[in-house]
Write an enzyme that holds these catalytic residues in place. Structure first.
Site, PDB file in Angstrom:
ATOM      1  N   GLY A  73       0.802  -1.214   0.000  1.00 50.19           N
ATOM      2  CA  GLY A  73       0.000   0.000   0.000  1.00 50.19           C
ATOM      3  C   GLY A  73       0.837   1.267   0.000  1.00 50.19           C
ATOM      4  NE  ARG A  74      -0.134   5.384  -4.140  1.00 49.57           N
ATOM      5  CZ  ARG A  74      -0.508   5.688  -5.382  1.00 49.57           C
ATOM      6  NH1 ARG A  74      -1.447   4.990  -5.981  1.00 49.57           N
ATOM      7  NH2 ARG A  74       0.059   6.704  -6.020  1.00 49.57           N
ATOM      8  CE1 TYR A  75       4.515   8.521   3.172  1.00 46.21           C
ATOM      9  CE2 TYR A  75       3.956   8.892   0.861  1.00 46.21           C
ATOM     10  CZ  TYR A  75       4.892   8.875   1.881  1.00 46.21           C
ATOM     11  OH  TYR A  75       6.197   9.206   1.611  1.00 46.21           O
ATOM     12  CG  HIS A  78      -1.701   3.729  11.953  1.00 46.08           C
ATOM     13  ND1 HIS A  78      -2.827   3.230  11.354  1.00 46.08           N
ATOM     14  CD2 HIS A  78      -0.663   2.971  11.501  1.00 46.08           C
ATOM     15  CE1 HIS A  78      -2.491   2.211  10.573  1.00 46.08           C
ATOM     16  NE2 HIS A  78      -1.187   2.043  10.639  1.00 46.08           N
ATOM     17  CB  ILE A 143      -6.815  -3.837   4.050  1.00 40.11           C
ATOM     18  CG1 ILE A 143      -8.114  -4.051   4.832  1.00 40.11           C
ATOM     19  CG2 ILE A 143      -6.048  -5.158   3.918  1.00 40.11           C
ATOM     20  CD1 ILE A 143      -9.056  -5.039   4.205  1.00 40.11           C
ATOM     21  N   GLY A 155      -2.105  -5.656   8.841  1.00 39.36           N
ATOM     22  CA  GLY A 155      -3.511  -6.036   8.864  1.00 39.36           C
ATOM     23  C   GLY A 155      -4.429  -4.908   8.454  1.00 39.36           C
ATOM     24  CG  PHE A 156      -7.987  -4.420  10.448  1.00 40.61           C
ATOM     25  CD1 PHE A 156      -8.627  -3.549  11.333  1.00 40.61           C
ATOM     26  CD2 PHE A 156      -7.804  -5.735  10.850  1.00 40.61           C
ATOM     27  CE1 PHE A 156      -9.066  -3.975  12.581  1.00 40.61           C
ATOM     28  CE2 PHE A 156      -8.242  -6.180  12.096  1.00 40.61           C
ATOM     29  CZ  PHE A 156      -8.872  -5.300  12.963  1.00 40.61           C
ATOM     30  CB  CYS A 173      -5.089   4.521   0.380  1.00 41.99           C
ATOM     31  SG  CYS A 173      -5.135   3.918   2.080  1.00 41.99           S
TER      32      CYS A 173
END
Length: 214
Positions: A73-75, A78, A143, A155-156, A173
């Site tokens: 994935g990308r940026y 969190h 994800i 994971g997620f 993303c």
């Protein structure tokens, strides 16, 4: 709940580098047969992570620490109010099918959101979990996974009640045309215990998609 899997919920905010190191050590131990599988639910302090496809142009404002995650994935962002789930399963014994694993993960999150009154769905060509916010498609869950020696890592991330303005430092993303949303923004239950309970209630269906061969 499968007793062979450790279900761990960490209170407060967990330091990202420490979590990453512990996750990688646990995955290596699982691959050696020295530890059991793990599903680890936690929250991080505000930060951005860069996946293996991250484009530096999509880091608009590095107002928070930026970490190289090693996942696909990308940026992504969190932070407090976002439930992160690290899912460490042994695909050597569950079947070496990464696509099946990712689809099962998506189905798990969609089913958990349904328990909280949110209609989540997949979107063709867009990774993650989507819903409608005021009629507009918006991303509520990200994800990003990695598989090492056929053990899954990362994971997620589900948006429970984060500060959505914090996503403004990145192109989430790599999809600038779509907003992000959360359970709180949708007026749904935003209590972490309720979200964790919904995930736990749907865990069996997730594991049935990636069955363990003893």
């Amino acid at each position: 709940m499968d007793e062979a899997i450790e279900w761990r919920v960490s209170p407060g905010l967990t330091d990202y580098p420490s979590a990453l190191a512990e996750m990688e050590a646990r995955a290596a131990a699982i691959a050696r047969g020295a530890a059991g599988e793990l599903i680890w639910l936690l929250e991080h302090p505000p930060l951005y992570t860069a996946g293996t496809s991250a484009d530096p142009a999509e880091l608009l404002d590095p107002r928070f620490p930026v970490h190289i995650a090693g996942r696909g994935g990308r940026y992504t962002y969190h932070g407090p109010g976002q439930r992160v789930g690290y899912v460490l399963l042994d695909l050597n014994r569950r079947g070496r099918d990464v696509r099946c694993f990712v689809h099962a993960l998506e189905d798990w999150l969609i089913a958990a959101l349904a328990r909280l009154g949110v209609n989540g769905f997949r979107a063709e060509g867009r990774v993650g979990i989507w819903t409608r916010d005021g009629g507009e498609e918006a991303k509520i869950g990200a994800i990003g996974v990695r598989v090492r020696r056929w053990v899954t890592l990362h994971g997620f991330a589900l948006n429970r009640a984060p500060d959505l303005a914090h996503f403004g430092g990145i192109v989430p993303c790599g999809l600038p045309q779509y907003p992000v949303t959360s359970l709180a923004a949708l007026g749904r239950e935003a209590d972490s215990a309720a979200l964790d309970g919904a995930l736990a209630a749907e865990l069996g269906h997730f594991l049935a998609r990636v069955p363990f061969s003893r």
